[in-house]
Structure formats: C-alpha cells, structure tokens
Design a protein around this motif. Structure first.
Motif, PDB file in Angstrom:
ATOM      1  N   PHE A  20       0.884  -0.988  -0.277  1.00 50.06           N
ATOM      2  CA  PHE A  20      -0.006   0.122  -0.179  1.00 50.06           C
ATOM      3  C   PHE A  20       0.898   1.164  -0.118  1.00 50.06           C
ATOM      4  O   PHE A  20       0.545   2.329  -0.827  1.00 50.06           O
ATOM      5  CB  PHE A  20      -0.976   0.057   1.127  1.00 50.06           C
ATOM      6  CG  PHE A  20      -1.854   1.319   1.182  1.00 50.06           C
ATOM      7  CD1 PHE A  20      -2.860   1.431   0.497  1.00 50.06           C
ATOM      8  CD2 PHE A  20      -1.477   2.295   2.257  1.00 50.06           C
ATOM      9  CE1 PHE A  20      -3.643   2.488   0.446  1.00 50.06           C
ATOM     10  CE2 PHE A  20      -2.250   3.326   2.436  1.00 50.06           C
ATOM     11  CZ  PHE A  20      -3.274   3.388   1.379  1.00 50.06           C
ATOM     12  N   PHE A  23       2.240   1.643  -3.289  1.00 50.67           N
ATOM     13  CA  PHE A  23       1.145   2.102  -4.296  1.00 50.67           C
ATOM     14  C   PHE A  23       0.918   3.697  -4.145  1.00 50.67           C
ATOM     15  O   PHE A  23       0.770   4.565  -4.988  1.00 50.67           O
ATOM     16  CB  PHE A  23      -0.170   1.663  -4.020  1.00 50.67           C
ATOM     17  CG  PHE A  23      -1.522   2.091  -4.583  1.00 50.67           C
ATOM     18  CD1 PHE A  23      -1.661   1.618  -6.204  1.00 50.67           C
ATOM     19  CD2 PHE A  23      -2.370   2.984  -4.127  1.00 50.67           C
ATOM     20  CE1 PHE A  23      -2.730   2.268  -6.543  1.00 50.67           C
ATOM     21  CE2 PHE A  23      -3.441   3.410  -4.758  1.00 50.67           C
ATOM     22  CZ  PHE A  23      -3.585   3.248  -6.176  1.00 50.67           C
ATOM     23  N   CYS A  24       0.915   4.257  -2.766  1.00 51.66           N
ATOM     24  CA  CYS A  24       0.809   5.525  -2.409  1.00 51.66           C
ATOM     25  C   CYS A  24       2.212   6.459  -3.149  1.00 51.66           C
ATOM     26  O   CYS A  24       1.859   7.482  -3.817  1.00 51.66           O
ATOM     27  CB  CYS A  24       0.767   6.004  -1.119  1.00 51.66           C
ATOM     28  SG  CYS A  24      -0.816   5.416  -0.309  1.00 51.66           S
ATOM     29  N   GLY A  27       1.748   6.214  -7.080  1.00 52.64           N
ATOM     30  CA  GLY A  27       0.718   7.329  -7.383  1.00 52.64           C
ATOM     31  C   GLY A  27       1.018   8.765  -7.147  1.00 52.64           C
ATOM     32  O   GLY A  27       0.712   9.758  -8.178  1.00 52.64           O
ATOM     33  N   ILE A  45       6.166  -1.942  -3.874  1.00 50.49           N
ATOM     34  CA  ILE A  45       5.045  -2.896  -4.174  1.00 50.49           C
ATOM     35  C   ILE A  45       5.205  -4.318  -4.235  1.00 50.49           C
ATOM     36  O   ILE A  45       5.274  -5.197  -3.528  1.00 50.49           O
ATOM     37  CB  ILE A  45       4.142  -2.510  -5.392  1.00 50.49           C
ATOM     38  CG1 ILE A  45       3.568  -1.233  -5.042  1.00 50.49           C
ATOM     39  CG2 ILE A  45       3.018  -3.679  -5.684  1.00 50.49           C
ATOM     40  CD1 ILE A  45       2.897  -0.544  -6.305  1.00 50.49           C
TER      41      ILE A  45
END
Length: 87
Positions: A20, A23-24, A27, A45
C-alpha cells in the motif's frame, strides 16, 4: 467470508501495508510526472510481496493445514445434470 480467518496474520498485514505504501508512492510520483519515482513505488509494491512471502516462510503466516482446497463452483448445466442423475 466472515467465518474464515483469511489473511489475519503478521505476514499478510506486513506485506499488504508495504504494498500500500508503494502504491501511494507510485501514485504521488505519477501525479508529479516523475517516472523514476513511479518505478521506485513499483519496486516497493513488489518488495511487499517478497517480505510477505518471506515472513510466511518464517512461520508468521497461516499454516497450510488451515487452507482446505475449495471446490470449484459448478456451472448451471453441470448442476442440472447432477440433479437429474440424483432423482
């Protein structure tokens, strides 16, 4: 699903938390148009999966004995055929 204890282990929580965070990171760097930061997030990840698997191998995951094989759902045609043979 609520009756199962699927994924409630330190290995699962750690692996998912790391993924997670990756992912942040990916992003945020996607929005910032920074390809190097995006790929760093992708590496994080993948690292989450590796850490989770390593922790499971170290005994912090769910034992294999608690993973019974799930039967595959029958299609409607198979269900009807089974019902006809049983009656």
């Amino acid at each position: 699903m609520a009756g199962h204890d699927h994924g409630h282990t330190p290995a699962a929580w750690t692996g998912v938390t790391i993924a997670f965070i990756g992912f942040c990171v990916a992003g945020a760097f996607t929005v910032a148009a920074n390809p190097l930061g995006f790929w760093a997030g992708m590496v994080i990840i993948a690292l989450g999966g590796v850490v989770g698997a390593a922790m499971r191998a170290a005994g912090l995951g769910m034992p294999k004995a608690q993973h019974p094989p799930q039967p595959r759902p029958a299609t409607q045609a198979q269900s009807q055929a089974q019902a006809q043979t049983q009656s």
